[in-house]
Design a protein around this motif. Structure first.
Motif, mmCIF file in Angstrom:
data_model
loop_
_atom_site.group_PDB
_atom_site.id
_atom_site.type_symbol
_atom_site.label_atom_id
_atom_site.label_comp_id
_atom_site.label_asym_id
_atom_site.label_seq_id
_atom_site.Cartn_x
_atom_site.Cartn_y
_atom_site.Cartn_z
ATOM 1 N N HIS A 178 0.846 -1.197 0.000
ATOM 2 C CA HIS A 178 0.000 0.000 0.000
ATOM 3 C C HIS A 178 0.887 1.254 0.000
ATOM 4 C CE1 HIS A 178 -2.928 2.983 1.411
ATOM 5 N NE2 HIS A 178 -3.888 2.117 1.089
ATOM 6 N N ALA A 179 1.870 1.280 0.898
ATOM 7 C CA ALA A 179 2.759 2.441 1.006
ATOM 8 C C ALA A 179 3.572 2.638 -0.264
ATOM 9 C CB ALA A 179 3.679 2.279 2.215
ATOM 10 N N ARG A 180 4.047 1.557 -0.851
ATOM 11 C CA ARG A 180 4.854 1.664 -2.077
ATOM 12 C C ARG A 180 4.028 2.169 -3.249
ATOM 13 N NH1 ARG A 180 7.380 -3.765 -3.169
ATOM 14 N NH2 ARG A 180 8.453 -2.646 -4.833
ATOM 15 N N ILE A 181 2.780 1.739 -3.341
ATOM 16 C CA ILE A 181 1.911 2.226 -4.414
ATOM 17 C C ILE A 181 1.661 3.727 -4.244
ATOM 18 C CG2 ILE A 181 -0.458 2.166 -5.314
ATOM 19 C CD1 ILE A 181 -0.391 -0.907 -4.788
ATOM 20 N N MET A 182 1.309 4.137 -3.028
ATOM 21 C CA MET A 182 1.030 5.548 -2.791
ATOM 22 C C MET A 182 2.286 6.390 -3.016
ATOM 23 S SD MET A 182 -2.144 5.355 -2.378
ATOM 24 C CE MET A 182 -2.493 7.082 -2.032
ATOM 25 N N ASP A 183 3.457 5.848 -2.650
ATOM 26 C CA ASP A 183 4.722 6.544 -2.845
ATOM 27 C C ASP A 183 5.033 6.749 -4.325
ATOM 28 O OD1 ASP A 183 7.085 7.729 -1.636
ATOM 29 O OD2 ASP A 183 8.203 6.011 -2.441
ATOM 30 N N THR A 184 4.603 5.808 -5.170
ATOM 31 C CA THR A 184 4.820 5.945 -6.608
ATOM 32 C C THR A 184 4.107 7.188 -7.141
ATOM 33 O OG1 THR A 184 5.050 3.548 -6.845
ATOM 34 C CG2 THR A 184 4.589 4.786 -8.852
ATOM 35 N N PHE A 185 2.892 7.420 -6.688
ATOM 36 C CA PHE A 185 2.164 8.623 -7.105
ATOM 37 C C PHE A 185 2.867 9.880 -6.580
ATOM 38 C CE2 PHE A 185 -1.167 5.473 -7.683
ATOM 39 C CZ PHE A 185 -1.823 5.915 -8.819
ATOM 40 N N THR A 186 3.280 9.858 -5.323
ATOM 41 C CA THR A 186 3.947 11.019 -4.717
ATOM 42 C C THR A 186 5.228 11.368 -5.466
ATOM 43 O OG1 THR A 186 3.049 10.437 -2.556
ATOM 44 C CG2 THR A 186 4.931 11.934 -2.573
ATOM 45 N N LYS A 187 6.043 10.346 -5.782
ATOM 46 C CA LYS A 187 7.300 10.581 -6.498
ATOM 47 C C LYS A 187 7.061 11.123 -7.902
ATOM 48 C CE LYS A 187 10.296 7.381 -4.045
ATOM 49 N NZ LYS A 187 10.977 6.078 -4.052
ATOM 50 N N ALA A 188 5.890 10.813 -8.484
ATOM 51 C CA ALA A 188 5.542 11.335 -9.808
ATOM 52 C C ALA A 188 4.930 12.732 -9.709
ATOM 53 C CB ALA A 188 4.571 10.381 -10.500
ATOM 54 N N GLY A 189 4.844 13.273 -8.486
ATOM 55 C CA GLY A 189 4.291 14.611 -8.301
ATOM 56 C C GLY A 189 2.774 14.659 -8.390
ATOM 57 N N LEU A 190 2.144 13.517 -8.131
ATOM 58 C CA LEU A 190 0.688 13.435 -8.242
ATOM 59 C C LEU A 190 0.048 13.226 -6.878
ATOM 60 C CD1 LEU A 190 0.476 11.033 -11.306
ATOM 61 C CD2 LEU A 190 -0.089 13.469 -11.300
ATOM 62 N N GLU A 191 -1.033 13.927 -6.674
ATOM 63 C CA GLU A 191 -1.841 13.686 -5.493
ATOM 64 C C GLU A 191 -2.998 12.795 -5.925
ATOM 65 O OE1 GLU A 191 -4.660 16.167 -2.440
ATOM 66 O OE2 GLU A 191 -2.819 17.141 -3.168
ATOM 67 N N VAL A 192 -3.101 11.631 -5.332
ATOM 68 C CA VAL A 192 -4.179 10.709 -5.686
ATOM 69 C C VAL A 192 -5.071 10.528 -4.470
ATOM 70 C CG1 VAL A 192 -2.862 8.613 -5.170
ATOM 71 C CG2 VAL A 192 -4.779 8.504 -6.763
ATOM 72 N N ARG A 193 -6.348 10.612 -4.709
ATOM 73 C CA ARG A 193 -7.323 10.464 -3.630
ATOM 74 C C ARG A 193 -7.839 9.033 -3.620
ATOM 75 N NH1 ARG A 193 -12.996 11.740 -3.427
ATOM 76 N NH2 ARG A 193 -12.844 12.137 -5.651
ATOM 77 N N ILE A 194 -7.833 8.403 -2.453
ATOM 78 C CA ILE A 194 -8.468 7.090 -2.317
ATOM 79 C C ILE A 194 -9.950 7.345 -2.118
ATOM 80 C CG2 ILE A 194 -8.644 4.990 -0.930
ATOM 81 C CD1 ILE A 194 -5.663 5.256 -0.329
ATOM 82 N N VAL A 195 -10.737 6.960 -3.137
ATOM 83 C CA VAL A 195 -12.173 7.248 -3.118
ATOM 84 C C VAL A 195 -12.974 6.151 -2.436
ATOM 85 C CG1 VAL A 195 -12.105 8.767 -5.125
ATOM 86 C CG2 VAL A 195 -12.441 6.307 -5.463
ATOM 87 N N GLN A 196 -12.388 4.955 -2.360
ATOM 88 C CA GLN A 196 -13.098 3.836 -1.745
ATOM 89 C C GLN A 196 -12.081 2.764 -1.394
ATOM 90 O OE1 GLN A 196 -16.708 3.674 -1.524
ATOM 91 N NE2 GLN A 196 -16.316 1.979 -0.168
ATOM 92 N N GLU A 197 -12.268 2.096 -0.278
ATOM 93 C CA GLU A 197 -11.447 0.935 0.066
ATOM 94 C C GLU A 197 -12.263 -0.319 -0.134
ATOM 95 O OE1 GLU A 197 -9.928 1.412 4.048
ATOM 96 O OE2 GLU A 197 -8.153 2.467 3.294
ATOM 97 N N ALA A 198 -11.606 -1.375 -0.612
ATOM 98 C CA ALA A 198 -12.267 -2.662 -0.809
ATOM 99 C C ALA A 198 -11.237 -3.762 -0.578
ATOM 100 C CB ALA A 198 -12.854 -2.767 -2.210
#
Length: 197
Positions: free
Chosen positions: A104-124
């Protein structure tokens, strides 16, 4: 684990039936942490999990080849790959962090390193739930490549064109020896299968 269902488990169960026709496995779909707890309580013999494992329990762990992640988006009739920006624009349907903290942390870090803010809209917690949410237009998901074996109306699977996301790890676990002979026999079969996957 859902990730074991689409590629590894059908082959393994078929081989198990051929090799040990008198064994009748009982399958239970639960998270990695739930499997570790069930092994500790001797409620299960073997589990399929997502490493790394945050446990002091004495376990044998045998890794399977990790799977690349692909994007799953609402079906827009396109056939091209997508970018992290495309995924971020949709919002992310994600498994709960407690289900696989490291991935989970590595996936979110990939977006951060690309300069993108990604919103988690739903957990499943399950892939089929994620696919349903994507089909309903709630957002995009990242799932193992083998998921595309599922024909699911309202979604499209796409390669991620601009970045390499962390792979989706999978391993088989069991308590360390001594263990019942039948469990040891099945364990050896699982180890052999992972070497050729």
């Amino acid at each position: 684990m859902s990730a074991a269902l689409y590629e590894h488990l059908p082959h393994l169960l078929s081989r198990l039936r051929e090799t040990y026709p008198d064994i009748h496995p009982k399958l239970i779909e639960v998270s990695t942490n739930e499997q570790i707890a069930a092994l500790t309580r001797n409620e299960i013999d073997i589990g399929f999990v997502h490493p790394p494992l945050g446990t002091d329990e004495r376990l044998d762990v045998h890794g399977y080849p990790a799977e690349d992640l692909i994007a799953v988006l609402p079906d827009d009739r396109h056939t091209h790959g997508v970018t992290l920006t495309d995924i971020a624009r949709h919002g992310l349907i994600m498994f709960p962090a407690a289900q696989g903290p490291a991935l989970h942390a590595r996936i979110m870090d990939t977006f951060t390193k690309a300069g993108l803010e990604v919103r988690i809209v739903q957990e499943a917690a399950r892939a089929l739930t994620m696919l349903s949410l994507v089909a309903a237009g709630f957002g995009a998901a990242l799932l193992p490549r083998s998921t595309q074996r599922l024909v699911f109306q309202g979604v499209r699977y796409a390669a991620i064109a601009d970045v390499s996301l962390p792979a989706w790890p999978l391993a088989v676990i069991a308590k360390r020896r001594p263990r019942p002979a039948i469990v040891d026999s099945v364990w050896k079969l699982l180890e052999a299968r992972s070497d050729v996957s």
